[in-house]
Design an enzyme around this catalytic site. Structure first.
Site, PDB file in Angstrom:
ATOM      1  N   LYS B  80     -57.142  43.774 -35.082  1.00  8.35           N
ATOM      2  CA  LYS B  80     -57.991  42.629 -35.420  1.00  8.35           C
ATOM      3  C   LYS B  80     -58.586  42.064 -34.133  1.00  8.35           C
ATOM      4  CE  LYS B  80     -57.625  38.280 -38.104  1.00  8.35           C
ATOM      5  NZ  LYS B  80     -56.669  37.400 -38.816  1.00  8.35           N
ATOM      6  N   SER B 155     -58.238  36.498 -43.408  1.00  8.63           N
ATOM      7  CA  SER B 155     -59.194  36.816 -42.374  1.00  8.63           C
ATOM      8  C   SER B 155     -59.051  38.205 -41.767  1.00  8.63           C
ATOM      9  CB  SER B 155     -59.078  35.774 -41.261  1.00  8.63           C
ATOM     10  OG  SER B 155     -57.807  35.861 -40.639  1.00  8.63           O
ATOM     11  N   SER B 179     -53.615  35.299 -44.171  1.00  9.12           N
ATOM     12  CA  SER B 179     -54.668  36.170 -43.644  1.00  9.12           C
ATOM     13  C   SER B 179     -54.303  37.639 -43.482  1.00  9.12           C
ATOM     14  CB  SER B 179     -55.172  35.634 -42.304  1.00  9.12           C
ATOM     15  OG  SER B 179     -56.110  34.601 -42.505  1.00  9.12           O
TER      16      SER B 179
END
Lengths: 97, 495, 489
Positions: B80, B155, B179
């Protein structure tokens, strides 16, 4: 907890974010909505409850006082949006008390 | 039939590399080729690190040839883009960091690299990890590999999509209020958030420091366990990481749930989620019972306050954490005549609307006159929520509940911020309590008129530091049900 | 300002000090804590506030603050934590400062201080807390380096993250002299504790003063102003005097004191308002979620307490009280711990503080000065000096010989007794022997003797000198005087 209107301009000034009039309007409404949801917390009796800042209760986590290598100056300054020699350069600072 | 390298699990790839059956370079090349094939449609990555990955793969191959055995040897990893990797652009999906190059590597990523994993790219996310669909990224659109008209969740949507779309064997994300778990559920992968403090946050660009936790997104529970085992443990660079031994989880994962007491949360009424969704969870709870678990009703009376609590604490912390993005030392900058105007213009141009909303609400909640009414009250509510879980775990070993309120939704479906926040209704309470929790595929729903079935996730939560039990139970459930394997992604998997 | 006016008011002063702690590394990262250096050369992701970096507290810095707290008799609460103080400033990397808000490391305590006349006083402390220092901005384009009128600023982050102790006093100082005396004592104590270099010129000690005045006899506090930019003890003194005078003038002319921050202008000798057009500050303090609380056990505190050195004010009290050392000399001794310890060892061995004081602060200090060798590192041991004192007290040698012996000791060390014996320097107190020297000198100086008898009595000194010279300095001067007086009639 009150459902009073947030002074979005003041808060945005504190947070150093320039807002357009349209944003002030839109964020003001959205934040007002959110606060109404959040105000539900008022229903909880928390008078005798301690606050939780961290879920895991560690204590006294300390670093030994030993020097480790710094970043090279080139690495540091390469990222500078504006530099002058070995310094970061910023526009005029308005004097603060 | 022998599965292609991209379809293999991390455990299989590492085994293959360690045994010399194939090289790390081949595994990485296969992943990069897959990225080349599908990335235009999926958009999981913000940066693909082809050269670095190939070089690292060669280095791993040499180490293996020299006799080393690495638990993640040659495993392609998607990181990420809110975790620092030395010399690599690290953006947080934000304009303000669009051109920032990290001068150091996050501890969690370094540990995965040390275990042999190879970072093939940095994945998309909601800006600064604030969102539940990846739509808040300023730098790219990520689509759900199972239905390209839908979001991957967020996310950590980029890492979830990369793993679901077979672009990487494993991914890492960060979970603040759901997330990792929500995108895991949306993308038919395991999304695992360890106990707060188990994985170092050093090098993870902070959203809400007291909630952020790095965790794996993988196609199997075993892979999640391998990734966790490699990452977990105390780091002197993160004072909030926990200094106590980590029990390895990957070896000897449970095959049955017999004797386990699983709590079903009375307050989480899945009938509100629609018949098809309710049916999936109903079925999942029955399956748990069929696998030997004893189901118990448990009560989390304050869980309903989770969202309100979270939307004070997380923005408060974020308002302070994101103050450093000011155009002075790094990042983008909008010039102005004086420094205050420079700050205001830089931050106005650099942050997207959701980030601004959260900074504003957090600034407000901490400001003079409101601190006690909002922030302190939220911290107290947090105590009550954690106590509810403690009481529940006095009666049961695990809690099972939905991972998200719905399956993946279409783009622009949640225009009102609060309806987006509701997606994390089931994941936020565990985050507030710091508990380890994961999402495991538990079935499919086919929306009316929609052609493609959508995956659903079952969330397991366990007491603090009970990762071994949590992963074990998920493994037993996964092996018995095999829900993840029932459908292929829309982008297909090469056989 | 007329003294008459001054006596109608009482000044009330509180002092806030920022003290950079002496550690090898910064507060929350391993970068070196050193003064100066090339700009931006002592920085890392943590102290530059880079994305993803986290603080890790320096245990040594925490202990330094606790040491200071214990030295001042402060309470060390069992629980303390770090908070974030949020405000934007270009030399603050994270735009929040890690500091301590409601649970500082130490509470209360007092700083004892002494004045030039030796009188002691004390000022209580509110608290001492630990925080990180900011970087440094240099203001350019205005020609004078001042912020006003500058076109832009240059920022160096080498200082960012240096551990900083903030020490806040109660408002109970009433004169500029006492403010400086307070600061001097604070400085001496922190130096003795080894927790800081406390150099105002390098910025490792910085202070602000809160000043207000009230009618003499009143107990209510007046409106205060905060004085900044004082960069020496002298400027602290001048600035406070000046501000007290300014406030009196404002009140006397029917005006009102405005609560504000005022900067001290060293060149023009005035304070000027630093009122800002900016927002009122709202620091939005909250507990730093990146750091964990600090807790102290009683054992830890006791072991730190046990390691504290003697405090300067305590030594000052003993030197002036017990040993009768003048305040000025006592202060010198307090500032020179090695010399003070030397002095006290001489006193202990000789039990003669007066002689010890004369020799240590007089002759020995002069020799140390001339040779650039500190007394405590010289060849003269305290025991040897005590022996010398014993010889003087027993009148074995006179003070002139004592000086010679001391010179020899300084050069070669050794025992004064053996020097006196081997060199035959013992004082001659035998009346017959001394009388012989007197008679010889009188016989050889008939003209001088005649002058004396004619009334020029001041020539006696010359005769004494000749007699001492003849005895090679050993004749007992008292005896010489006595015999001479008798013989000259």
């Amino acid at each position: 907890m009150s459902s009073e209107k947030i002074d979005v301009r003041y808060v945005a000034k504190l947070a150093r974010i320039a807002l357009t009039d349209e944003e002030v309007e839109r964020f003001g409404a959205q934040l007002g909505d959110l606060l109404e949801h959040v105000n539900a917390l008022g229903a909880l009796d928390t008078s005798a409850v301690p606050a939780t800042a961290q879920v895991v209760e560690s204590r006294n986590v300390e670093r030994p006082d030993t020097v480790v290598p710094c970043l090279s100056r080139e690495t540091v300054m390469a990222q500078a949006p504006q530099r002058q020699g070995a310094f970061f350069r910023v526009p005029r600072i308005i004097a603060e008390g | 039939m022998e599965r292609s390298l991209i379809e293999r699990t991390a455990a299989e790839i590492a085994r293959g590399v360690n045994r010399g059956e194939h090289s790390a370079a081949e595994a990485v090349d296969a992943a990069l080729a897959r990225v080349g094939d599908v990335e235009e449609r999926v958009g999981a990555f913000l940066t693909v690190l082809s050269d670095d990955a190939r070089n690292r793969a060669c280095a791993i191959d040499e180490r293996v040839r020299a006799g080393e055995r690495l638990p993640l040897a040659g495993v392609p990893l998607a990181v990420k883009d809110n975790m620092c990797v030395t010399g690599t652009r690290t953006t947080c999906g934000s304009r303000i960091l669009e051109r920032w190059t990290a001068p150091y590597t996050a501890t969690a990523v370094r540990r995965l690299e040390d275990a042999g994993a190879i970072v093939i790219g940095k994945t998309n996310l909601d800006e600064f990890a604030m969102g539940s669909s990846c739509e808040n990224s300023a730098l790219g659109v990520t689509r759900n590999p199972y239905d390209l008209s839908r979001v991957p969740g967020g996310s950590s949507g980029g890492s979830a999509a990369a793993v679901a779309g077979y672009e990487a064997a494993i991914g890492v994300g960060s979970d603040t209020g759901g997330s990792i778990r929500e995108p895991g559920a949306f993308c038919n992968v395991i999304g695992f958030k360890p106990t707060y403090g188990r994985v170092s946050r050093y090098g993870l660009i902070a959203f809400a420091s007291s909630l952020d936790q790095i965790g794996p997104l993988t196609r199997t529970v075993e892979d999640a366990a391998l990734v966790y085992d490699a990452m977990a443990g105390y780091d002197p660079m993160d004072s909030t990481s926990i200094d106590r031994p980590v029990e390895p989880t990957a070896k000897g994962l449970l095959e049955s749930l017999s004797g386990l007491k699983v709590g079903i949360v009375r307050q989480f009424d899945t009938r509100e989620l629609g018949d098809d969704v309710d049916e999936v969870y109903d079925r999942a709870y029955h399956d748990l019972e069929a696998l030997g678990a004893e189901l118990h009703d448990v009560s989390l009376p304050t869980a309903d306050y989770g969202l309100a609590t979270y939307y004070l604490i997380a923005p408060a912390e974020c308002s302070s954490n994101l103050a450093r993005f000011d155009g002075v030392r790094y990042g983008s900058r909008v010039e102005a005549a004086d420094v205050q105007a420079m700050y205001e213009n830089t931050r106005a141009a650099g942050f997207g609307p959701e980030v601004k909303r959260r900074i504003l609400i957090g600034t407000y909640a901490l400001s003079s006159g409101y601190y006690d009414a909002y922030y302190v009250r939220a911290q107290k509510a947090r105590t009550l929520i954690a106590r509810d879980f403690e009481a529940a775990f006095a009666e049961v070993d695990l809690i099972a509940c939905p991972a998200a309120s719905s399956p993946a939704f279409t783009f622009n479906a949640k225009s009102d911020p609060y309806s987006m926040y509701m997606m994390d209704y089931y994941t936020i309470p565990m985050s507030l309590a710091g508990l380890p929790a994961l999402s495991v595929p538990c079935g499919w729903v086919t929306p009316p008129g929609g052609a493609l079935p959508l995956p659903m996730g079952l969330q397991f939560a366990a007491p603090l530091f009970s990762e071994k039990l949590l992963l074990g139970a998920a493994h037993a459930y996964e092996s018995a049900t095999k829900h993840a394997l029932k459908h292929k992604p829309e982008v297909g998997a090469r056989g | 300002m007329a003294d008459v006016t001054l006596t109608r008011y009482q000044a009330v002063i509180g002092i806030e000090c920022h003290v950079e702690l002496k550690t090898l590394t910064k507060m929350f990262c391993g970068c070196p804590n050193e003064f100066g250096g090339e700009p931006n050369s002592k920085v890392c992701p943590v102290c530059l506030g880079m994305p993803g970096a986290l603080p890790a507290a320096n245990g040594e810095a925490i202990e330094h603050v606790v040491r200071a707290g214990l030295a001042f008799g402060a309470e060390i609460p069992a629980f303390s934590k770090f908070d974030r103080k949020n405000y934007f400033y270009p030399d603050m990397p994270k735009n929040y400062q890690i500091s301590q808000y409601d649970m500082p490391l130490t509470l209360g305590g007092e700083v004892k201080f002494w004045r030039e006349d030796g009188s002691m006083s004390a000022c209580r402390l509110v608290r001492i807390h630990l925080e990180e220092d900011t970087g440094k901005s240099t203001h350019a384009g205005s020609g004078d380096g001042r912020i006003a009128g500058s076109a832009y600023s240059l920022v160096d982050f080498n200082r960012a993250g240096v551990p900083l102790m903030e020490c806040v006093s109660e408002p109970e100082i009433h004169s500029a002299e006492d403010a400086v005396a307070y600061l001097e004592s604070l400085r001496r104590t922190l130096l003795a504790l080894g927790v800081s270099d406390v150099k105002m010129e390098e910025g490792s000690l910085r202070c602000d003063a809160n000043v207000s005045i009230r009618p003499a006899g009143s107990t209510e506090l007046g409106t205060k102003t905060e004085i900044k930019n004082m960069n020496s003890f002298r400027s602290v003194h001048r600035a406070i005097e000046n501000e007290i005078a300014r406030q009196i003038e404002v009140l006397e002319s029917g005006g009102r004191i405005v609560q504000e921050t005022r900067g001290w202008d060293e060149v023009n000798g005035v304070t000027h308002s630093m009122r800002s057009k900016e927002l009122a500050h709202d620091y939005r303090y909250f507990p730093d979620p990146d750091l964990v609380p600090v807790e102290f056990s009683r054992e830890t505190l006791e072991s730190i307490r046990g390691s504290l050195p003697e405090l300067p004010w305590r030594r000052f009290e003993r030197l002036t009280g017990q040993y009768g050392v003048e305040p000025k000399q006592a202060t010198q001794l307090v500032d020179n711990v090695a010399l003070a310890e030397y002095f006290e060892r001489v006193v202990a061995a000789s039990r003669h503080p007066q002689q010890a004081k004369n020799l240590v602060l007089g002759d020995l200090s002069r020799l140390a000065n001339e040779t650039q060798i500190p007394v405590a590192e010289s060849k003269v041991t305290p025991e040897a000096l005590a022996e010398l004192i014993a010889l003087i007290e027993a009148k074995t040698i006179n003070s002139k010989i004592a000086k010679d012996v001391l010179q020899r000791l300084w050069e070669n060390g050794g025992s004064p007794k053996s020097i006196v014996e081997s060199e035959g320097l013992a004082q001659t107190s035998d009346p017959a022997a001394v009388e012989k020297f007197v008679d010889d000198v009188l016989a050889a100086n008939e003209k001088v003797v005649a002058d004396y008898r004619a009334g020029k009595t001041n020539v006696a000194g010359f005769l004494v000198g000749q007699i001492m010279k003849a005895s090679r300095g050993k004749a007992d001067p008292a005896l010489v005087n006595e015999l001479l007086r008798k013989k000259l009639g």
